[in-house]
Design an enzyme around this catalytic site. Structure first.
Site, mmCIF file in Angstrom:
data_model
loop_
_atom_site.group_PDB
_atom_site.id
_atom_site.type_symbol
_atom_site.label_atom_id
_atom_site.label_comp_id
_atom_site.label_asym_id
_atom_site.label_seq_id
_atom_site.Cartn_x
_atom_site.Cartn_y
_atom_site.Cartn_z
ATOM 1 N N GLU A 166 18.116 92.645 -13.036
ATOM 2 C CA GLU A 166 19.477 93.045 -12.752
ATOM 3 C C GLU A 166 19.896 93.470 -11.695
ATOM 4 O OE1 GLU A 166 19.913 97.332 -15.548
ATOM 5 O OE2 GLU A 166 19.541 95.722 -17.193
ATOM 6 N N GLU A 254 17.458 92.346 -22.288
ATOM 7 C CA GLU A 254 17.058 92.644 -22.255
ATOM 8 C C GLU A 254 18.011 93.499 -23.593
ATOM 9 O OE1 GLU A 254 16.198 96.555 -19.615
ATOM 10 O OE2 GLU A 254 15.329 94.839 -18.594
HETATM 11 C C1 GAL Z 1 17.635 98.364 -17.686
HETATM 12 C C2 GAL Z 1 16.523 97.298 -16.870
HETATM 13 C C3 GAL Z 1 14.892 98.456 -17.222
HETATM 14 C C4 GAL Z 1 15.149 99.701 -17.667
HETATM 15 C C5 GAL Z 1 16.603 99.526 -18.486
HETATM 16 C C6 GAL Z 1 16.736 101.211 -19.111
HETATM 17 O O1 GAL Z 1 18.797 98.303 -17.148
HETATM 18 O O2 GAL Z 1 16.454 96.452 -16.479
HETATM 19 O O3 GAL Z 1 14.097 98.162 -16.611
HETATM 20 O O4 GAL Z 1 15.628 100.835 -16.908
HETATM 21 O O5 GAL Z 1 17.391 99.810 -18.325
HETATM 22 O O6 GAL Z 1 15.593 101.944 -20.100
#
Ligand code: GAL
Length: 915
Positions: A166, A254
């Site tokens: 990110e 994700e």
């Molecule tokens: C995303 C990040 C992950 C984790 C997730 C929330 O923004 O890439 O590493 O932090 O949010 O659990």
């Protein structure tokens, strides 16, 4: 071995539709797993096998720099850190890996995965600053070669490599480019990806320009992290993954599969917020609307912030995440939904290449339809959902559906929040599926016939149309299904109730066994290779060889189960079992369930006092002098010296300070300031007298300016305690709850100090000494042990010299300070059973907290009054058939009466023996 590796080597490519391995398209359906949150390599297999059984064909893995590196130049990949073993396991299980070594990973882990020692390295992290560059190149030079040797291109499992995380604020393209240059130089030759935060409005997306990756992806958490309101939908948007690059597949890097418990609602609520109905509506909508063929569901299994692994702003010990597999490795209703979707997306090949297509008219404006089709096969995938995705109304519609096999009018029903993907024009094994209003779970060809499992909402009607040249023989083996044949269409009408079975044969094709069930029935099926099994808690694998099917399954109760296979004999967990063949042509066998288990009560505690540092006569001459005047931290002290713990190499857990001064006798108060991270406290003694505690400072808001007065505490000096001209000593115990992350790449948050940041004892000059963790623990790693007296002296370890400790109970009232308790626990759990054990704390009275050590491993921190009361004690660390040392350090801020502590079983299944 060289030759084998050559033979196993595969080509990995991609185009705008999907990843392509040896010319074959792959839909990557992966879930996130953090090995560092499960410090028990034996259990990695358990979790990965459970993921595979849910239909995942991939796993997304962060590699945590700080977890492997206690100091510059020092890297550890042994024991619980053996990521080579992890990658070998993925290889063996046939799971693709998206390797995500950062260098920055976020992940609610201390420092966002940046090692704590980086806090004293000047130069902005996550930039091309030369000092930081030297540091991250060192990490990549260590981790990349391990990943590289496990690439699909070398016969391994790694199908993609994700650069950074990110990386959307304060970006530096040269850095982004260099990560990839390093990776290539270290032998990475699979596609490089990136997980862009949120949506395309965040720039750069790394789709083009300097630093661009090959497959840019998007992270999306449409439900937000508001677990207190699990019924509220789509707080953070529609959840449709955007295409970032015209030449690469759409990648949901994700996608939300749980939530951090930001507001301390409890993970059950997070599971509800992201439960099966959300999964149906959002995941299915996303598949059809976006056409994505690469997915990483965050998290498949969350795990535990054991030791000092957690980043304190967002999480506590448990990182259960409300994920489909719980922290105790149990399967949930979300797991069932993952299985329903996972088996579908990995069984139906035409999904790997689709274009938007004309959707059937629904005839009801409240029922939205949307379609994609595969241009090669014509196969259609129709999304049916409410037009208003937040509604929970029941709706019906008549679809007018132009399929490759003709136009059909078929009724569909949505009960409550729901979404379906319906298939038409599909060559299903040897059959032709013209259209269906049931959803397809999976289909297989085994024992000379096709078997397909279709499902729908309980009680709702379904229709399936199959094409045949002549009227086939239709035998309804069970359930109520109406068959009619006209114009080459065999039409089956039924209601989804229980599991109906229909055999279709006699048309010169392979026979077809059609299994039509409710959602619940569908979730009861397991697939391994060509074999289907139903009726067991879990099936890890079912391998057919020499006429025998070897089933490795878990059982939570005595049960009769069915195996749909070509084999005529079966073994269950290595033993032959008696089988018969039923009307459906399946092998049927009986299996027993687990024996009930009882866990011993915790008795025979011994205890010792653990804060001698508070006593005036304590000898601190071997401690480090805290006398630095400069710091690399962006936060400077108002007055020297710099008291920050990290400056003196004490990065994790508690630190003690002793400040010596000569009293004037006029001192009325002591003013201190400490930063602990969210939820931390510090405690103060003067000449052995307890002055009290205060909340340590925290970074509340990422964007807030650096706080001038982060964790203030003013402590009154009792009259008569100090006398003019006499030496005095101030003892301060500060807890470090973990380091902040660096999500916005501004370097300020993760470099925020821990420990004392200011101290004033009227105008007295004070000389300070500091002491934190003493001996490095090679086995358990840098995050396991802090600087409490007991930790420095190994009281938490098995074999600690507790002989002189006194018999006591951890529920006796105690004064402010540190109190250690230990007991031995003998467990004799049945070898063939998996019994996840947890430690439960009853609420007590007073402000106190407790560190939990099992056989020397710090498995978490109970905070009285906090949300978490049950702590997972993973097998491997806990010996289920042996003696265990359980040690608790109770840290009391005031006179307290701690509550009771007990072991409990979070599950009990009969499981296959070690592989
Ligand atoms: C995303 C990040 C992950 C984790 C997730 C929330 O923004 O890439 O590493 O932090 O949010 O659990």
């Amino acid at each position: 071995a060289q030759a084998d590796a050559q033979a196993d080597a595969h080509d990995v490519g991609y185009d705008r539709h999907s990843l392509i391995v040896d010319g074959k398209r792959v839909l990557l359906w992966s879930g996130e797993f953090h090995y560092f949150r499960l410090p028990s390599p034996e259990l990695w297999r358990d979790v990965l096998e459970k993921m595979k059984a849910a239909g995942f064909n991939g796993v997304s893995l962060y590699f945590n720099w700080g977890y492997h590196s206690p100091a510059p130049g020092s890297y550890d990949f042994t024991g619980v850190r053996d990521v080579d073993r992890l990658l070998r396991l993925t290889e063996e299980l046939g799971l693709y890996v998206v390797a995500r070594p950062g260098p920055y990973i976020n992940a609610e882990t201390t420092g966002g995965g940046l090692p704590a020692w980086l806090k004293t390295v000047p130069g902005r992290a996550r930039s091309s600053d030369p000092e930081y560059t030297r540091a991250y190149r060192e990490w990549l030079a260590n981790i990349d070669p391990i990943i590289a040797r496990h690439q699909v291109t070398r016969g391994g499992s790694v199908i993609a490599y994700n650069a950074e995380n990110e990386y959307a604020a304060n970006t530096d393209a040269a850095y982004m480019e260099d990560i990839q240059r390093q990776a290539r130089a270290h032998g990475i030759d699979v596609p490089i990806t990136h997980n862009q935060c949120c949506d395309a409005s965040w720039t750069p997306t790394w789709a083009s320009g300097q630093g661009a990756v090959q497959i840019p992806g998007v992270d999306d958490y449409p439900q937000s992290f508001e677990c207190r309101e699990p019924a509220v939908w789509g707080t953070w948007g529609e959840g449709v993954t955007e295409r970032l690059s015209p030449g690469a597949p759409v990648y949901a890097a994700e996608y939300q599969a749980g939530a951090i418990d930001l507001f301390r609602a409890g993970y059950d609520k997070c599971a509800e917020l992201t439960g099966p109905r959300f999964m149906k509506v959002y995941y299915k909508s996303n598949l059809i609307t976006s056409g994505a063929t690469m997915f990483g569901y965050y998290m498949a299994f969350g795990g535990t912030n054991w030791g000092r692994l957690g980043q304190p702003n967002d999480v506590y010990t448990s990182y259960d995440y409300g994920a489909p597999i719980t922290e105790n490795r149990r399967l949930t209703a979300k797991y069932d939904e993952f299985k329903r979707q996972g088996l579908f997306v990995t069984s139906v090949a035409p999904l790997t290449r689709t274009e938007p297509a004309t959707a059937p008219a629904s005839g009801n404006p409240s029922v939205h339809t949307e379609a994609r089709a595969n241009p090669d096969t014509g196969t259609q995938f129709v999304l049916v959902r409410h037009a208003d995705r937040t509604t929970d109304r029941d709706e019906s519609a008549d679809l007018t559906w132009d399929t490759p096999d003709g136009t059909y009018r078929l009724p569909v029903h949505l009960k409550g929040r729901d979404a379906k993907i319906l298939v038409a024009g599909y060559d299903m094994g040897g059959q032709r599926l013209a259209a269906t209003t049931s959803e397809l779970l999976t289909h297989t060809t085994t024992g000379g016939r096709d078997i397909a499992v279709l499902y729908g909402t309980e009680g709702v009607a379904g229709t399936t149309v199959l094409r045949y040249g002549t009227r086939p023989d239709v035998k309804v083996l069970s359930g109520s299904v109406k068959a009619s044949f006209a114009g080459g269409d065999l039409r089956l009408d039924y209601a989804h109730e229980g599991l109906a079975r229909v055999e279709i044969s006699g048309v010169g094709r392979r026979p077809l066994l059609l299994l039509l069930g409710t959602e619940k029935e569908a979730a009861g099926f397991w697939r391994s290779g060509d074999t289907l099994v139903r009726g067991t808690y879990l099936v890890r694998s079912a391998r057919v060889s020499g006429g025998t099917v070897a089933v490795r399954a878990d059982l939570d109760r005595p049960t009769e189960f069915e195996i749909f296979t070509s084999a005529r004999r079966a073994t269950l967990n290595g033993r032959s079992i008696r089988t018969r063949t039923n009307r459906s042509g399946a092998l049927v066998a009986r299996a027993k369930g687990p024996r009930p288990v009882r866990l011993p009560a915790l008795k025979h505690w011994r205890g010792a006092e653990g804060a001698p540092e508070a006593r005036p006569g304590f000898d601190d001459s071997s401690w480090t002098a805290a006398d630095r005047t400069t710091t690399a931290s962006p936060i400077k002290p108002k007055k020297p010296p710099v008291l920050y713990a990290d400056e003196y190499g004490f990065h994790h857990g508690h630190v003690w300070y002793r400040g010596h001064f000569t009293a004037t006798g006029d001192e009325s108060s002591v003013k201190l300031n400490a930063i602990t991270g969210k939820g931390g406290v510090y405690q103060v003694w003067l000449n052995g007298r307890y002055l009290g505690s205060a909340a340590g400072g925290e970074q509340k808001d990422a964007d807030a300016p650096v706080n001038e007065n982060p964790g203030p505490g003013t402590f009154d000096v009792p009259p008569g305690l100090l006398a003019e001209g006499e030496g005095a000593v101030l003892s301060v115990l500060v807890e470090n709850m973990g380091h902040n992350d660096d999500w916005t790449a501004d370097d300020v948050r993760h470099k925020q100090p821990r420990g004392l940041v200011g101290a004033e004892v009227t105008d007295n000059p004070v000389t300070w000494r500091i002491q934190g963790t003493r001996a490095p623990d090679r086995l358990r790693g840098p995050l396991n042990t802090g600087g409490l007296h007991g930790e420095r002296n190994g009281w938490h370890l098995p074999g600690a010299p507790t002989g002189e400790w006194t018999a006591t109970s951890p529920t006796r009232p105690v004064a402010p300070g540190v109190h250690w308790y230990t007991t031995q626990v003998r467990l004799a759990l049945p070898r063939a059973q998996d019994v996840p054990v947890t430690l439960r704390f009853d609420r007590g009275e007073g402000r106190y907290r407790a560190l939990v050590f099992v056989n020397g491993w710090n498995l978490g921190e109970y905070v009285n009054g906090g949300i978490q009361r049950d702590f997972t004690l993973p097998g491997g660390i806990l010996d289920p058939r042996g003696r265990n040392t359980l040690t608790i350090a109770v840290i009391t801020e005031e006179r307290s009466k701690p509550g009771g502590i007990a072991l409990s079983a979070a599950g009990n299944v009969l499981r296959p023996g070690p592989h």
